[in-house]
Design a protein around this motif. Structure first.
Motif, PDB file in Angstrom:
ATOM      1  N   ALA A 119       0.833  -1.199   0.000  1.00  0.00           N
ATOM      2  CA  ALA A 119       0.000   0.000   0.000  1.00  0.00           C
ATOM      3  C   ALA A 119       0.873   1.258   0.000  1.00  0.00           C
ATOM      4  O   ALA A 119       0.586   2.232  -0.699  1.00  0.00           O
ATOM      5  CB  ALA A 119      -0.926  -0.005   1.214  1.00  0.00           C
ATOM      6  N   TYR A 123       0.367   4.007  -2.909  1.00  0.00           N
ATOM      7  CA  TYR A 123       0.002   5.403  -2.598  1.00  0.00           C
ATOM      8  C   TYR A 123       1.116   6.362  -3.028  1.00  0.00           C
ATOM      9  O   TYR A 123       0.852   7.458  -3.522  1.00  0.00           O
ATOM     10  CB  TYR A 123      -0.245   5.572  -1.100  1.00  0.00           C
ATOM     11  CG  TYR A 123      -1.528   4.980  -0.568  1.00  0.00           C
ATOM     12  CD1 TYR A 123      -2.758   5.217  -1.207  1.00  0.00           C
ATOM     13  CD2 TYR A 123      -1.538   4.227   0.600  1.00  0.00           C
ATOM     14  CE1 TYR A 123      -3.944   4.695  -0.700  1.00  0.00           C
ATOM     15  CE2 TYR A 123      -2.714   3.705   1.120  1.00  0.00           C
ATOM     16  CZ  TYR A 123      -3.917   3.936   0.462  1.00  0.00           C
ATOM     17  OH  TYR A 123      -5.086   3.439   0.966  1.00  0.00           O
ATOM     18  N   ALA A 158      -3.859   9.142  -1.247  1.00  0.00           N
ATOM     19  CA  ALA A 158      -4.986   8.215  -1.333  1.00  0.00           C
ATOM     20  C   ALA A 158      -6.076   8.891  -2.159  1.00  0.00           C
ATOM     21  O   ALA A 158      -6.573   9.942  -1.754  1.00  0.00           O
ATOM     22  CB  ALA A 158      -5.516   7.892   0.062  1.00  0.00           C
ATOM     23  N   ASP A 163     -12.719   2.310  -3.487  1.00  0.00           N
ATOM     24  CA  ASP A 163     -11.985   1.054  -3.269  1.00  0.00           C
ATOM     25  C   ASP A 163     -10.822   0.881  -4.252  1.00  0.00           C
ATOM     26  O   ASP A 163     -10.509  -0.227  -4.652  1.00  0.00           O
ATOM     27  CB  ASP A 163     -12.950  -0.129  -3.371  1.00  0.00           C
ATOM     28  CG  ASP A 163     -13.668  -0.157  -4.715  1.00  0.00           C
ATOM     29  OD1 ASP A 163     -13.420   0.754  -5.540  1.00  0.00           O
ATOM     30  OD2 ASP A 163     -14.455  -1.080  -4.948  1.00  0.00           O
ATOM     31  N   LEU A 165      -7.536   1.341  -3.883  1.00  0.00           N
ATOM     32  CA  LEU A 165      -6.412   0.572  -3.329  1.00  0.00           C
ATOM     33  C   LEU A 165      -6.793  -0.898  -3.201  1.00  0.00           C
ATOM     34  O   LEU A 165      -6.056  -1.792  -3.632  1.00  0.00           O
ATOM     35  CB  LEU A 165      -6.005   1.114  -1.952  1.00  0.00           C
ATOM     36  CG  LEU A 165      -4.894   0.291  -1.282  1.00  0.00           C
ATOM     37  CD1 LEU A 165      -3.521   0.769  -1.714  1.00  0.00           C
ATOM     38  CD2 LEU A 165      -5.004   0.307   0.232  1.00  0.00           C
ATOM     39  N   SER A 166      -7.963  -1.134  -2.627  1.00  0.00           N
ATOM     40  CA  SER A 166      -8.391  -2.516  -2.383  1.00  0.00           C
ATOM     41  C   SER A 166      -8.395  -3.323  -3.682  1.00  0.00           C
ATOM     42  O   SER A 166      -7.985  -4.489  -3.700  1.00  0.00           O
ATOM     43  CB  SER A 166      -9.777  -2.542  -1.749  1.00  0.00           C
ATOM     44  OG  SER A 166      -9.754  -1.893  -0.498  1.00  0.00           O
ATOM     45  N   LEU A 176      -6.642  -7.265   3.920  1.00  0.00           N
ATOM     46  CA  LEU A 176      -6.884  -5.812   3.831  1.00  0.00           C
ATOM     47  C   LEU A 176      -7.482  -5.281   5.132  1.00  0.00           C
ATOM     48  O   LEU A 176      -7.072  -4.234   5.639  1.00  0.00           O
ATOM     49  CB  LEU A 176      -7.843  -5.504   2.679  1.00  0.00           C
ATOM     50  CG  LEU A 176      -7.300  -5.694   1.258  1.00  0.00           C
ATOM     51  CD1 LEU A 176      -8.425  -5.528   0.240  1.00  0.00           C
ATOM     52  CD2 LEU A 176      -6.166  -4.709   0.966  1.00  0.00           C
ATOM     53  N   LEU A 181      -6.129  -1.507   6.117  1.00  0.00           N
ATOM     54  CA  LEU A 181      -6.142  -0.790   4.840  1.00  0.00           C
ATOM     55  C   LEU A 181      -7.560  -0.577   4.314  1.00  0.00           C
ATOM     56  O   LEU A 181      -7.788   0.291   3.473  1.00  0.00           O
ATOM     57  CB  LEU A 181      -5.319  -1.562   3.797  1.00  0.00           C
ATOM     58  CG  LEU A 181      -3.833  -1.710   4.134  1.00  0.00           C
ATOM     59  CD1 LEU A 181      -3.158  -2.662   3.143  1.00  0.00           C
ATOM     60  CD2 LEU A 181      -3.138  -0.348   4.112  1.00  0.00           C
ATOM     61  N   ALA A 182      -8.495  -1.401   4.767  1.00  0.00           N
ATOM     62  CA  ALA A 182      -9.868  -1.305   4.268  1.00  0.00           C
ATOM     63  C   ALA A 182     -10.838  -1.691   5.367  1.00  0.00           C
ATOM     64  O   ALA A 182     -10.458  -2.336   6.355  1.00  0.00           O
ATOM     65  CB  ALA A 182     -10.055  -2.222   3.057  1.00  0.00           C
ATOM     66  N   ASP A 192     -11.810   1.322   0.908  1.00  0.00           N
ATOM     67  CA  ASP A 192     -10.510   1.832   1.358  1.00  0.00           C
ATOM     68  C   ASP A 192     -10.670   2.631   2.649  1.00  0.00           C
ATOM     69  O   ASP A 192     -11.624   3.395   2.801  1.00  0.00           O
ATOM     70  CB  ASP A 192      -9.884   2.746   0.289  1.00  0.00           C
ATOM     71  CG  ASP A 192      -9.483   1.954  -0.953  1.00  0.00           C
ATOM     72  OD1 ASP A 192      -9.580   0.709  -0.913  1.00  0.00           O
ATOM     73  OD2 ASP A 192      -9.081   2.589  -1.946  1.00  0.00           O
ATOM     74  N   ARG A 195      -9.233   7.895   2.063  1.00  0.00           N
ATOM     75  CA  ARG A 195      -9.666   8.434   0.776  1.00  0.00           C
ATOM     76  C   ARG A 195      -9.476   9.945   0.756  1.00  0.00           C
ATOM     77  O   ARG A 195      -9.804  10.638   1.705  1.00  0.00           O
ATOM     78  CB  ARG A 195     -11.141   8.084   0.533  1.00  0.00           C
ATOM     79  CG  ARG A 195     -11.367   6.573   0.495  1.00  0.00           C
ATOM     80  CD  ARG A 195     -12.675   6.176  -0.165  1.00  0.00           C
ATOM     81  NE  ARG A 195     -13.695   7.202  -0.088  1.00  0.00           N
ATOM     82  CZ  ARG A 195     -14.635   7.272   0.873  1.00  0.00           C
ATOM     83  NH1 ARG A 195     -14.670   6.347   1.814  1.00  0.00           N
ATOM     84  NH2 ARG A 195     -15.529   8.231   0.865  1.00  0.00           N
TER      85      ARG A 195
END
Ligand SMILES: [Zn+2]
Length: 598
Positions: A119, A123, A158, A163, A165-166, A176, A181-182, A192, A195
């Protein structure tokens, strides 16, 4: 313990203790040893000594001792397995585990760290390249955070989507969630956690990424800061942002600067103060102090600590004492944080840190500066308010020092104030043990026992440990009367390495061996042996004298002859011309003596 013994030995052998310690302490070569200032207690002259060959360190000031694993455990706050793993990684040794469960736990941790690391990269790449990150880049530029800073601190962006990243990471949902992270949305899908925020990755002290601090862009919706919640790999009341980068500088300066913002840490480093860390969206906790304690004895608060109020003050004094840390406060201009000052006037920031005053003095100044001292009534009110602040401090000696300052600024005789304060019970009745204890300890640390004359038994052991070949073959159990020394001797001669010897020896003998391992010796083996033999013979003579008292005439005569012979040889020990021969003869004689079971 979960690591295969053999592998622990391999890690020890592959580790250069001087390199490991050198990351934290400046070591200087002195003879065959390395010396430096002890990282475990405050001192001005080095009493911390390292034996590179055998891999041991010993501090004559505070008694800290051990090998590379002990050192890493103490300084990095790791458990045994964690310390071995860290050293193994450095040395390129692959570890095997005996206990399956422990291995599983560590695998899980590795999986979460790996997810956060992915991640961080994702990012970070977004911030550097993505078109939707333009405003974030602009914001950072305005704050003087350059592209180099962004890369050095792995700062990220971010995006606004739900979602992104996910979906991009392609990790199992539970990973996750567990990595923070989520979060699971109402339809059971991952959303996510971050955000529309600039992200500052948070690393643990070893440098593993474990969490994020997210800042909203000016004008954005929501809280200014949004930080990772605690996970299996992240505890925000223990973690200090930036400690992974700053720990070396903190140890070197014996001082840590604590601020409240991620950009403060970056700003301070750019202003030439790389020893700054930040709390991660929490107040400073006892756990933070416990962590800082192993790196420095002084903490400078670079935020408005006074605003935290009286309760915080009482806690700080308590921790100062419990952890032997001095807490000082940098007087920053009202409403200006270190990042601002670093940008506007870095020299002023450096001066504010350098001129940081003890916490109590800082609070006192606040009260007195705010008071009107022109009228007698104003001065009396100011004195009362000042004394209320002083009363928070647990140490009466410290209180009294500041009382004199209050007296002079408020123009009230100090005796009068003293009568007032000492009639009152202190905030905490416990004695100032921390301070007093520390002063004594600093004192003893300056003592240099390297050249003191030890008993011949200890001298012989030191030679055995540092220059085994010089004395090994001529030593014998009979020469050691002291139990601890005998234990140490037996441990050394029955094992192949000093590590094994320390392991098989009892606690006292193990301690002795570790100390001896870092000591220099200029003792002459022949001389030590002669002294050792002389003492052994003296002991035997005492035994013989006691036996003679109860024996018949013939035995008394024979014994008398033998004792006279021993006296003569003992005299010869002191003559350089005859010493070596006498030593040999007496050693041979000692070998014929019955040995009592010990
Ligand atoms: Zn020490």
């Amino acid at each position: 313990m979960g690591i295969v013994d053999e592998d622990i030995v391999r890690v020890r052998e592959a580790t250069d203790l001087v390199a490991v310690i050198g990351d934290h302490v400046q070591l200087k070569r002195v003879g065959r040893r390395w010396q430096g200032l002890c990282p475990f207690h405050t001192e001005k002259s080095p009493s911390f000594s390292v034996n590179q060959e055998d891999g041991f360190y010993y501090c004559f000031g505070c008694g800290a001792k051990g090998d590379a694993i002990t050192f890493v455990r103490e300084i990095e706050h790791l458990d045994f397995v964690g310390a071995v793993e860290l050293l193994a990684t450095k040395a390129g040794v692959t570890l095997r585990y005996t206990d399956r469960d422990q291995g599983e736990g560590r695998k899980r941790r590795a999986k979460l760290v790996d997810a956060v690391a992915k991640a961080v990269e994702w990012y970070h790449a977004r911030l550097l390249d993505a078109s939707d990150a333009g405003r974030a880049r602009g914001y950072l530029r305005e704050r003087d955070v350059t592209g180099d800073d962004v890369r050095a601190y792995k700062i990220g962006w971010a995006p606004e989507g739900w979602d992104e990243l996910s979906r991009a990471l392609r990790l199992p949902d539970d990973v996750l969630y567990e990595a923070g992270l989520a979060r699971k949305n109402s339809r059971g899908r991952p959303n996510d956690f971050f955000r529309g925020r600039v992200l500052f990755p948070i690393f643990d002290v070893q440098g593993d990424p474990v969490a994020f601090g997210g800042r909203i862009l000016p004008g954005g919706e929501g809280a200014k800061y949004w930080n990772s919640t605690d996970t299996a790999i992240y505890n925000k009341s223990k973690t200090l942002y930036g400690l992974n980068w700053a720990k070396g500088a903190i140890v070197a300066a014996d001082e840590a600067i604590v601020c409240e913002g991620y950009t403060d840490v970056i700003g301070l480093a750019k202003a030439g103060l790389p020893r700054a860390v930040a709390t991660c969206g929490t107040a400073l906790t006892e756990d933070h102090f416990r962590t800082l304690k192993s790196f420095a004895h002084r903490v400078v608060l670079a935020f408005d600590a006074d605003a935290a109020g009286q309760n915080a003050a009482a806690r700080f004094y308590e921790w100062e004492r419990a952890y032997e840390i001095d807490v000082a406060v940098a007087a920053l201009p009202e409403g200006v944080d270190p990042a601002d000052l670093a940008r506007q006037d870095p020299a002023a920031l450096v001066a504010a840190i350098e001129q940081a005053t003890p916490f109590l003095g800082f609070r006192l100044n606040r009260v007195l500066d705010a008071a009107s001292l022109v009228s007698p009534e104003g001065r009396a009110r100011a004195a009362e308010a000042a004394i209320a602040v002083l009363d928070e401090h647990p140490n009466p000696l410290v209180r009294d020092q500041y009382l004199m300052e209050v007296a002079s600024r408020c123009r009230i005789p100090v005796e009068q104030l003293r009568a007032g304060t000492f009639a009152r019970p202190a905030a905490s009745a416990s004695p100032p043990a921390g301070r007093a204890g520390r002063a004594v300890r600093v004192d003893t640390s300056t003592r240099r026992p390297m050249r003191r004359r030890d008993s011949p038994e200890v001298e012989a052991l030191r030679l055995l440990v540092t220059d085994r070949a010089s004395i090994d073959a001529r030593l014998d159990e009979r020469l050691f009367a002291d139990e601890v020394n005998l234990d140490a001797y037996r441990a050394v001669v029955s094992t192949a390495t000093l590590h094994e010897a320390v392991e098989v020896a009892g606690e006292a003998a193990g301690d002795l061996l570790q100390r001896l391992a870092v000591e220099e010796t200029d003792a002459d083996a022949d001389d030590v042996l002669a002294r050792l033999v002389e003492e052994a013979v003296r002991r035997e003579l005492a035994v013989m004298r006691a036996e003679v008292g109860t024996a018949d005439e013939k035995v008394v005569f024979e014994r008398g002859e033998e004792m006279a012979w021993l006296k003569l040889r003992t005299e010869e020990l002191h003559d350089p011309a005859t010493g070596a021969g006498a030593t040999e003869q007496l050693l041979a004689w000692l070998a014929t003596r019955p040995q009592e079971m010990r």
